[in-house]
Design an enzyme around this catalytic site. Sequence first.
Site, PDB file in Angstrom:
ATOM      1  N   SER A 312      17.367  -6.788  37.967  1.00 16.09           N
ATOM      2  CA  SER A 312      18.765  -7.059  38.242  1.00 16.09           C
ATOM      3  C   SER A 312      19.549  -7.406  36.977  1.00 16.09           C
ATOM      4  CB  SER A 312      18.862  -8.148  39.313  1.00 16.09           C
ATOM      5  OG  SER A 312      20.015  -7.994  40.082  1.00 16.09           O
ATOM      6  N   ASP A 323      20.995   1.700  26.187  1.00 17.74           N
ATOM      7  CA  ASP A 323      21.946   2.814  26.190  1.00 17.74           C
ATOM      8  C   ASP A 323      22.771   2.852  24.904  1.00 17.74           C
ATOM      9  OD1 ASP A 323      21.089   3.652  28.645  1.00 17.74           O
ATOM     10  OD2 ASP A 323      23.011   3.417  29.663  1.00 17.74           O
ATOM     11  N   LYS A 337      16.355  -2.874  40.576  1.00 21.01           N
ATOM     12  CA  LYS A 337      17.334  -3.327  41.577  1.00 21.01           C
ATOM     13  C   LYS A 337      18.733  -3.110  41.018  1.00 21.01           C
ATOM     14  CE  LYS A 337      18.968  -7.095  44.469  1.00 21.01           C
ATOM     15  NZ  LYS A 337      20.288  -7.382  43.895  1.00 21.01           N
TER      16      LYS A 337
END
Length: 426
Positions: A312, A323, A337
């Site tokens: 999460s 990224d 999640k």
Amino acid sequence: MFKQKLLVKIELAVIATIFVGTSLYTSKALGKPQPSSQKLVDEVWQILDKNYVDVSFNHQDWQAIRQQYISRSYSSKKEAYGAIEEMVAKLGDRYTEFFDPQEFKALNNDISGNLSGVGLELAQNEKTKALTVVAPIQGTPAFKAGILPDDVIVQINGQKTQGMKIDDAVKRILGPVGTKVVLMIQRGNQSQTFKLTRANIAIHPVTYNTQTTTVGKIGYIRLPEFTQTAPVEMHRAIQALEKQQVQGYVLDLRSDPGGLLDASLQIASMWLKQGAIVSLVNRDQVKESYDASGHPLTDKPLVILVDKGSASASEILSGALQDDNRATLVGTRTFGKGLVQAVEPLEDGSGLKLTIAKYYTPKGRDINHVGIAPDINVALTEAQQKALVQNRTLGTLADPQYASAVADLSKLIQSGANHVSLQRGK
């Protein structure tokens, strides 16, 4: 006003650590206190109708369900609570739950930091439905006893957990400080019994130290939970390590099940110079993007440790830094999640937790049920995992994942890179 508390938590934990966050939505005021059971049932239905992430409501005729439940006669609030739980269950969403007043009071106590329990984060296995340990919280009774991620709880005080709802399991494990709870654990082909004493759970969000390596001093920071105080403590840790002139960082998010969304955003901004951190998409496909503040505390090389217990908010942070090519991820695939919940207090003191959005990494990755793959995969055997917990050698060179992180970090430092993308030739 529908004052939601935004969650990016893996599950209502045995320590029930859910935190307040930023509101995503508002709905019309539901009016004055609603004394009747039918009105309480309808209040829950209205909240779900306006905010639940799945507009198909699990392919249910949601209008018909409303008529079914508000047309009933309820002789007590207890009957109404049972009906609400039944109605909510039709959504088929393990993260959407109803809490009666006593349970909701306990939840609010946990939000304020008054925690008690044994220190386990739980989830229900998607395929087997088994009650599974995501992670024990460091320093808690469960952690000290040697319970590990992926352990399956098969009995609680002699009661079999097969078919048991996760919130029922949580209720059975929770209890007054100083009392005992007996858990039977299935680990592979072996079963073990743990007799745990419930305790106040003091979560210290951030710990840190320095290590001297062949390339100079490096800073190690461990974040076990995204609490309300985590950003302040993370800020303090980075500043202290910068004063010690460390050459790079290892950030340990292993077995960190998440917590407060705001905490993940603030902490991400301490490492990211610019750009997106995460985007949330509600059921109307309205996208809300969150960007870095533009004031990072350091641009020194960073390696992040993750594992199957990183979930999460941990995945928001690690996904954003991966990224952006700001950090190398070392360890194993994360939990997966990609959903956000909100908590809504109801008029009679009860409460509702509901899924309101999905989240995506800056590159648009949907990590729900998939997780994030590390750049460098380093798996631990069960024996290694157990030794790390029992011998408390996390964050030392006796920890294979940490040793791999240090090796990668050393290469970055030697290359003079202040950004992992330089090492990758980007």
